[in-house]
Enzyme design. Structure first.
Site, PDB file in Angstrom:
ATOM      1  N   ARG A 107     -70.902  -1.604 -21.230  1.00  0.00           N
ATOM      2  CA  ARG A 107     -70.658  -0.176 -21.506  1.00  0.00           C
ATOM      3  C   ARG A 107     -71.786   0.699 -20.945  1.00  0.00           C
ATOM      4  NH1 ARG A 107     -67.121   2.584 -24.320  1.00  0.00           N
ATOM      5  NH2 ARG A 107     -66.307   0.936 -25.628  1.00  0.00           N
TER       6      ARG A 107
ATOM      7  N   ARG B 223     -74.122 -36.285 -43.053  1.00  0.00           N
ATOM      8  CA  ARG B 223     -74.923 -36.230 -44.291  1.00  0.00           C
ATOM      9  C   ARG B 223     -74.045 -36.413 -45.533  1.00  0.00           C
ATOM     10  NH1 ARG B 223     -80.146 -32.485 -42.780  1.00  0.00           N
ATOM     11  NH2 ARG B 223     -80.853 -33.989 -41.232  1.00  0.00           N
TER      12      ARG B 223
ATOM     13  N   GLU C 267     -57.150 -13.640 -21.788  1.00  0.00           N
ATOM     14  CA  GLU C 267     -56.783 -14.399 -20.578  1.00  0.00           C
ATOM     15  C   GLU C 267     -55.302 -14.806 -20.563  1.00  0.00           C
ATOM     16  OE1 GLU C 267     -58.908 -18.130 -20.233  1.00  0.00           O
ATOM     17  OE2 GLU C 267     -58.424 -18.732 -22.266  1.00  0.00           O
TER      18      GLU C 267
ATOM     19  N   ASP D 269     -60.831 -20.246 -29.860  1.00  0.00           N
ATOM     20  CA  ASP D 269     -59.549 -19.537 -29.763  1.00  0.00           C
ATOM     21  C   ASP D 269     -59.008 -19.099 -31.129  1.00  0.00           C
ATOM     22  OD1 ASP D 269     -59.817 -20.219 -27.118  1.00  0.00           O
ATOM     23  OD2 ASP D 269     -58.365 -21.868 -27.208  1.00  0.00           O
TER      24      ASP D 269
ATOM     25  N   GLY E 285     -62.304 -28.201 -25.851  1.00  0.00           N
ATOM     26  CA  GLY E 285     -63.346 -27.217 -25.530  1.00  0.00           C
ATOM     27  C   GLY E 285     -64.405 -27.198 -26.630  1.00  0.00           C
TER      28      GLY E 285
ATOM     29  N   ALA F  43     -72.870 -32.078 -41.086  1.00  0.00           N
ATOM     30  CA  ALA F  43     -72.335 -32.092 -42.451  1.00  0.00           C
ATOM     31  C   ALA F  43     -71.546 -33.380 -42.713  1.00  0.00           C
ATOM     32  CB  ALA F  43     -71.453 -30.858 -42.667  1.00  0.00           C
ATOM     33  N   VAL F  44     -70.798 -33.823 -41.710  1.00  0.00           N
ATOM     34  CA  VAL F  44     -70.015 -35.062 -41.871  1.00  0.00           C
ATOM     35  C   VAL F  44     -70.973 -36.237 -42.101  1.00  0.00           C
ATOM     36  CG1 VAL F  44     -68.602 -36.748 -40.602  1.00  0.00           C
ATOM     37  CG2 VAL F  44     -67.979 -34.323 -40.547  1.00  0.00           C
TER      38      VAL F  44
ATOM     39  N   GLY G 122     -65.228  -1.169 -29.468  1.00  0.00           N
ATOM     40  CA  GLY G 122     -64.639   0.152 -29.228  1.00  0.00           C
ATOM     41  C   GLY G 122     -63.845   0.255 -27.933  1.00  0.00           C
TER      42      GLY G 122
ATOM     43  N   HIS H 262     -66.997 -18.971 -19.462  1.00  0.00           N
ATOM     44  CA  HIS H 262     -67.516 -19.995 -20.375  1.00  0.00           C
ATOM     45  C   HIS H 262     -68.767 -19.587 -21.144  1.00  0.00           C
ATOM     46  CE1 HIS H 262     -64.612 -22.354 -18.182  1.00  0.00           C
ATOM     47  NE2 HIS H 262     -64.677 -23.238 -19.151  1.00  0.00           N
TER      48      HIS H 262
END
Ligand code: F6P
Length: 328
Positions: free
Chosen positions: A160, A30, A228, A133, A16, A27-28, A191, A258
């Protein structure tokens, strides 16, 4: 630093997608450029690894992706890679492209595959935890979790407004697979009157009691957050059980789905992705393999892939207690 004579690193995203995966990729790439290592971007996750969908990347290939959601490398959940034959094809491609080490950005399933690939080939693999997750052991946070929880809080704040206007009880189902991190954090931040987690057995009767006592204390609308993976049922199941017992309650269900995986990564996710991407490259150059990089108490750490997959990363039970106190 390059004790391993690593000249070329492959990098892929799998499972996912999670906001911040692009920041980790940047980052990897560079960090590799900085250390004069070549990079092969592998497209479509393990599917592309098997098919040889490789493309050489340089520091400019990853311009303007730091703040983009999704993954420019694309992703997949490859059934073929779960087989020894599939992995053998991937190992051939890695060798054919003269890739000396592989960085995999993903979650549980990604690291299970990466660990097997290491066992079967000896090719050094490094994991970067990217999963909304947040269920991997060996890091305080996975890349994408912060953005996803902020997305949920934003959505619940909006729900809400309508819940209050109509005196309704909303059951909001959030992602997390078998893990309740998103539900717990977002439940506190938004809340919620009750938070139903896979790690915590809350029965429909207990939920009913909470709703009744909140009604007695004058509450006219409420938000229940349901992970879920909750064992007591989905948001739809729980809403039905509640209305069966109390037909006067006006309930509605929203499954966020999603949308929780999309959007620009938060500042926090961009920063941890950037740190982990650099630490992944430097860890490989120092000779680390078959491990996942993580950040624990703000320090870069390396945990064996096996441990990161199999040891449970559980939500903080004290936060659940706090959520209950505050929902009075
Ligand atoms: O692992 C991330 C995740 O979004 C889970 O929270 C969810 O259960 C699953 O992926 C959904 O997978 P898919 O995108 O394949 O439907």
């Amino acid at each position: 630093m390059n004790q391993q004579n690593i000249r070329r690193i492959g990098v892929l995203t799998s499972g996912g997608d999670a906001p911040g995966m692009n920041a980790a990729l940047r980052a990897v790439v560079r960090a590799c450029a900085f250390h004069q290592i070549e990079v092969e971007g592998v497209f479509q996750g393990f599917t592309g690894l098997i098919a040889g969908d490789f493309k050489r990347l340089n520091e400019r290939s990853v311009a303007r992706i730091l703040g983009r959601g999704g993954t420019i490398l694309k992703s997949s959940r490859s059934k073929e890679f779960m087989t020894t034959e599939g992995r053998a094809k991937a190992i051939d491609q890695i060798k054919k492209h003269h890739v000396d080490a592989l960085i995999t950005i993903g979650g549980n399933g990604t690291f299970t595959g990466a660990h097997k690939l290491f066992e079967e080939s000896g090719i050094p693999v490094m994991g970067i935890p990217g999963s909304i997750d947040n269920d991997l052991f060996g890091t305080d946070h996975c890349i994408g979790f912060d953005t996803a929880t902020n997305t949920v809080v934003d959505a619940v704040d909006k729900i809400r407004d309508t819940a209050t206007s109509h005196n309704r009880i909303f059951f909001v189902e959030v992602m997390g697979r078998n893990s309740g991190f998103i539900a717990l954090k977002a439940g506190i931040a938004a809340g919620a009157i009750a938070i139903v987690l896979p790690e915590d057995e809350m029965t429909a009767d207990e939920l009913m009691q909470i709703l009744r006592s909140s009604e007695d204390s004058g509450k006219s609308s409420s938000i229940v957050i349901v992970a879920e993976g909750a064992k007591s049922g989905s948001a739809y199941d729980l809403a039905k059980k509640v209305t069966d017992q109390h037909p006067d309650y006006d309930t509605r269900v929203t499954v966020l789905g999603h949308l929780q995986r999309g959007g620009a990564p938060s500042c926090y996710d961009r920063v941890i992705a950037s740190r982990m991407g650099v630490a992944a490259v430097e860890g490989l150059l120092q000779g680390r393999k078959d491990v996942m990089v993580g950040l624990v108490n703000d320090r870069e750490t390396y945990t064996s892939l096996e441990e990161s997959i199999h040891r449970a990363n559980l939500p903080n039970r004290d936060e659940l207690r706090i959520a209950r106190i505050l929902a009075i």
